[in-house]
Design a protein around this motif. Structure first.
Motif, short mmCIF file in Angstrom:
data_model
loop_
_atom_site.label_atom_id
_atom_site.label_comp_id
_atom_site.label_asym_id
_atom_site.label_seq_id
_atom_site.Cartn_x
_atom_site.Cartn_y
_atom_site.Cartn_z
N VAL A 196 -118.66 27.52 -37.82
CA VAL A 196 -119.01 28.85 -38.33
C VAL A 196 -118.54 28.95 -39.77
CG1 VAL A 196 -118.73 31.33 -38.06
CG2 VAL A 196 -118.87 29.87 -36.03
N TRP A 197 -119.46 29.29 -40.65
CA TRP A 197 -119.20 29.35 -42.08
C TRP A 197 -119.35 30.79 -42.57
CZ3 TRP A 197 -118.93 24.33 -44.53
CH2 TRP A 197 -119.32 23.26 -43.70
N LYS A 198 -118.58 31.17 -43.55
CA LYS A 198 -118.75 32.47 -44.20
C LYS A 198 -119.62 32.26 -45.43
CE LYS A 198 -116.31 36.70 -45.35
NZ LYS A 198 -114.99 37.38 -45.40
N SER A 199 -120.71 33.04 -45.52
CA SER A 199 -121.68 32.80 -46.60
C SER A 199 -121.19 33.30 -47.94
CB SER A 199 -123.03 33.44 -46.25
OG SER A 199 -122.88 34.83 -46.03
N GLN A 215 -114.28 32.06 -54.47
CA GLN A 215 -114.56 33.15 -53.56
C GLN A 215 -116.04 33.28 -53.24
OE1 GLN A 215 -113.04 36.89 -54.86
NE2 GLN A 215 -113.60 37.96 -52.98
N GLU A 216 -116.90 32.95 -54.22
CA GLU A 216 -118.33 33.15 -53.97
C GLU A 216 -118.97 31.98 -53.24
OE1 GLU A 216 -118.13 31.28 -58.12
OE2 GLU A 216 -117.02 32.75 -56.95
N ASP A 217 -118.26 30.89 -53.03
CA ASP A 217 -118.82 29.74 -52.34
C ASP A 217 -118.73 29.93 -50.82
OD1 ASP A 217 -119.30 28.48 -54.72
OD2 ASP A 217 -117.43 27.35 -54.70
N PRO A 218 -119.67 29.35 -50.07
CA PRO A 218 -119.53 29.35 -48.60
C PRO A 218 -118.25 28.63 -48.19
CG PRO A 218 -121.75 28.69 -49.27
CD PRO A 218 -120.91 28.71 -50.51
N SER A 219 -117.65 29.08 -47.10
CA SER A 219 -116.40 28.48 -46.64
C SER A 219 -116.42 28.35 -45.12
CB SER A 219 -115.19 29.32 -47.08
OG SER A 219 -115.30 30.65 -46.59
N LEU A 220 -115.80 27.29 -44.62
CA LEU A 220 -115.72 27.07 -43.18
C LEU A 220 -114.68 28.02 -42.59
CD1 LEU A 220 -116.64 25.35 -40.76
CD2 LEU A 220 -114.76 23.78 -41.29
N GLU A 221 -115.09 28.84 -41.62
CA GLU A 221 -114.22 29.84 -41.03
C GLU A 221 -113.67 29.43 -39.66
OE1 GLU A 221 -113.39 33.38 -42.04
OE2 GLU A 221 -113.63 32.18 -43.87
N ARG A 222 -114.55 28.96 -38.80
CA ARG A 222 -114.14 28.60 -37.45
C ARG A 222 -114.77 27.27 -37.07
NH1 ARG A 222 -112.89 32.86 -34.10
NH2 ARG A 222 -111.94 31.24 -32.78
N HIS A 223 -114.12 26.63 -36.12
CA HIS A 223 -114.60 25.33 -35.66
C HIS A 223 -114.45 25.32 -34.14
CE1 HIS A 223 -113.87 21.15 -34.39
NE2 HIS A 223 -114.60 20.78 -35.40
N PHE A 224 -115.54 25.17 -33.42
CA PHE A 224 -115.51 25.23 -31.96
C PHE A 224 -115.86 23.86 -31.38
CE2 PHE A 224 -116.91 29.69 -33.00
CZ PHE A 224 -115.72 30.30 -32.64
N ARG A 278 -132.75 41.69 -57.15
CA ARG A 278 -131.94 40.60 -56.63
C ARG A 278 -130.46 40.83 -56.92
NH1 ARG A 278 -130.43 35.57 -59.02
NH2 ARG A 278 -129.87 34.05 -57.45
N GLN A 279 -129.60 40.63 -55.92
CA GLN A 279 -128.16 40.73 -56.12
C GLN A 279 -127.65 39.41 -56.68
OE1 GLN A 279 -126.23 41.96 -52.56
NE2 GLN A 279 -127.67 43.61 -52.16
N GLU A 280 -126.90 39.49 -57.76
CA GLU A 280 -126.47 38.28 -58.45
C GLU A 280 -125.06 37.84 -58.07
OE1 GLU A 280 -128.31 36.52 -60.30
OE2 GLU A 280 -130.01 37.85 -60.63
N SER A 281 -124.34 38.67 -57.33
CA SER A 281 -122.92 38.42 -57.15
C SER A 281 -122.63 37.11 -56.43
CB SER A 281 -122.27 39.56 -56.37
OG SER A 281 -122.91 39.70 -55.11
N GLY A 282 -123.53 36.64 -55.57
CA GLY A 282 -123.24 35.47 -54.77
C GLY A 282 -123.82 34.18 -55.30
N VAL A 283 -124.36 34.16 -56.51
CA VAL A 283 -125.01 32.96 -57.03
C VAL A 283 -124.30 32.51 -58.29
CG1 VAL A 283 -127.15 31.97 -57.87
CG2 VAL A 283 -127.21 33.73 -56.10
N SER A 284 -123.89 31.25 -58.31
CA SER A 284 -123.23 30.70 -59.48
C SER A 284 -124.23 29.93 -60.32
CB SER A 284 -122.09 29.78 -59.04
OG SER A 284 -121.58 29.07 -60.14
N SER A 285 -124.07 30.00 -61.63
CA SER A 285 -124.99 29.29 -62.52
C SER A 285 -124.58 27.84 -62.72
CB SER A 285 -125.06 29.99 -63.88
OG SER A 285 -123.78 30.00 -64.48
#
Length: 444
Positions: free
Chosen positions: A297-300, A6-15, A351-358
């Motif tokens: 288009v990617w979701k961060s 869930q915390e990784d970027p993901s491809l959302e749309r492709h144009f 710093r917000q830590e929720s989006g960074v994996s160790s």
């Protein structure tokens, strides 16, 4: 490869609708629309809502090299190899006003934060500032000695930064029109430059495969990244200021954690050079384009920022007194990083830590080497004389027919082509032997 967590970027749309390499992308303020320009001489407006149709605007007579939405989202600027800048009303009518802007290819367009001014950069070696509403030329900045590939206003509109094939980045005072400082550390053409959201730092990308970050007040080199295996064509700061994304001719996008000075992700999706990348105004999404004619288009999935709140509470600048760094209020993550590397404590590190994996995966794939410009780019005649006489007003050019509608494509049919790799561990070394003069980051 396993589906990203869930915390990784993901491809959302492709144009897919352009008929040649995509050169530029930009999101509207509300993230409902995405603009892209291409070597096919057209501008596309993509709707982020699924199943919506996109619109193709025609008017430029040659490749579209740059696009930028106004802060309100009511206007869209584009620059072209046809030497003009167009200001579009991004609706179905496709109306535009033409600025006969430069004597060579226009490489960059950028609105000031108040929407009143527009800065452009060109192969004629000049940076020019325009009045948006009065539609007239204001002044030129002329100290570069080679093509100028990019120019941006600072968040407060008081400074301009420019990047050139003369291997320099120049910082300008908009009011005095004087060059404050020239950064000369790049070993090749400088392809792109932008301000940190706080306005206190600038980052530049180059044909030497590097990204450099400087303090815009002390002009000290803060960070130096050499992670790509080919030219870095574009970069974009996340609005939180904690992350930087880059697009390279090695076909990858890379997301850097500026707080920790490390690579977080390498994204593979484009088949060929990745030519452009940009975060949305909230940071929830980012878009990329490439020589494969695709817009992705990617979701961060990290650090989403409320844009209105971000503008109201922009991080204050660092102050320097007697050789020490002091913080007032909430310092940005990059400023805290810089202070920590210099041995100072940051009292307001948030710093917000929720989006960074160790966790980190080893290695970064190596890809083909780069040419000295974007795919399909064309070098115009050299030696154009500087002449402001061409800037007397603007002509209106309205496309009488409706803009052509084309369908967008969801990401689902193409997701197998896009992969996300966790970053490799980074080692640091100090430039010049003195901590704080700049740090080089490379793969172990």
């Amino acid at each position: 490869m396993a589906a990203p967590s869930q915390e990784d970027p993901s491809l959302e749309r492709h144009f897919k609708g352009h008929r040649d390499a995509v050169t530029c992308v930009d999101f509207s303020l509300n993230t409902k629309h995405l603009a892209s320009g291409s070597m096919d001489s057209t501008l596309m407006i993509w709707h982020m809502k699924p199943q919506s149709r996109a619109y193709r605007f025609t008017g430029h007579k040659d490749a579209v090299t740059c696009v930028n939405f106004s802060p309100s989202g009511h206007l869209l600027a584009s620059g072209s190899r046809d030497k003009t800048v167009r200001i579009w009303v991004p609706n179905v009518k496709g109306e535009s006003t033409v600025f006969r802007a430069h004597t060579a290819t226009v490489r960059s367009v950028h609105f000031c934060s108040d929407g009143q001014s527009l800065v452009t950069a060109s192969d004629d070696k000049t940076v020019k500032v325009w009045s948006t509403h009065r539609q007239r030329f204001l002044f030129s900045l002329t100290q570069h000695i080679n093509w100028v590939r990019c120019a941006k206003f600072s968040p407060d509109g008081r400074l301009i930064v420019s990047a050139s094939d003369d291997k320099t980045v120049k910082l300008w005072d908009k009011t005095s029109r004087e060059c404050i400082h020239s950064y000369c550390e790049h070993g090749g053409f400088v392809t792109y430059v932008d301000f940190h959201p706080s306005g206190t730092c600038i980052a530049a990308a180059g044909m030497d495969n590097t990204v450099k970050v400087w303090d815009a007040r002390t002009h000290r080199l803060l960070q130096h990244y050499q992670l790509h295996s080919a030219a870095v064509n574009a970069l974009s700061f996340h609005p939180s200021g904690n992350y930087l994304i880059t697009a390279s001719s090695d076909s990858t996008l890379k997301i850097l954690d500026l707080m920790e000075g490390r690579l977080l992700y390498t994204l593979h999706g484009h088949q060929g050079p990745a030519t452009t990348v940009a975060f949305s105004r909230t940071g929830e999404y980012f878009a990329s384009g490439g020589s494969d004619e695709q817009v992705m288009v990617w979701k961060s999935n990290f650090d989403i920022v409320d844009y209105g709140d971000m503008k109201a509470r922009r991080p204050p600048p660092l102050t320097s007194s007697s050789g020490t760094l002091g913080f007032s209020g909430n310092a940005t993550a990059l400023e805290c990083w810089s202070a920590a590397k210099n041995g100072f404590a940051c009292p307001t590190r948030q710093r917000q830590e929720s989006g960074v994996s160790s966790r980190r995966a080893p290695g970064v794939h190596q890809h083909a080497s780069d040419t000295d410009q974007h795919p399909g780019a064309h070098r115009g005649p050299a030696g154009h004389p500087h002449a402001d006489s061409v800037h007397s007003g603007a002509a209106t050019d309205t496309n009488r027919r409706q803009a052509e509608a084309v369908p967008g494509e969801p990401a689902a049919n193409h997701a197998e082509n896009a992969t996300v790799m966790r970053g490799a561990r980074i080692r640091s070394s100090v430039i010049g032997g003195t901590a704080g003069q700049g740090f080089v980051w490379g793969l172990e």
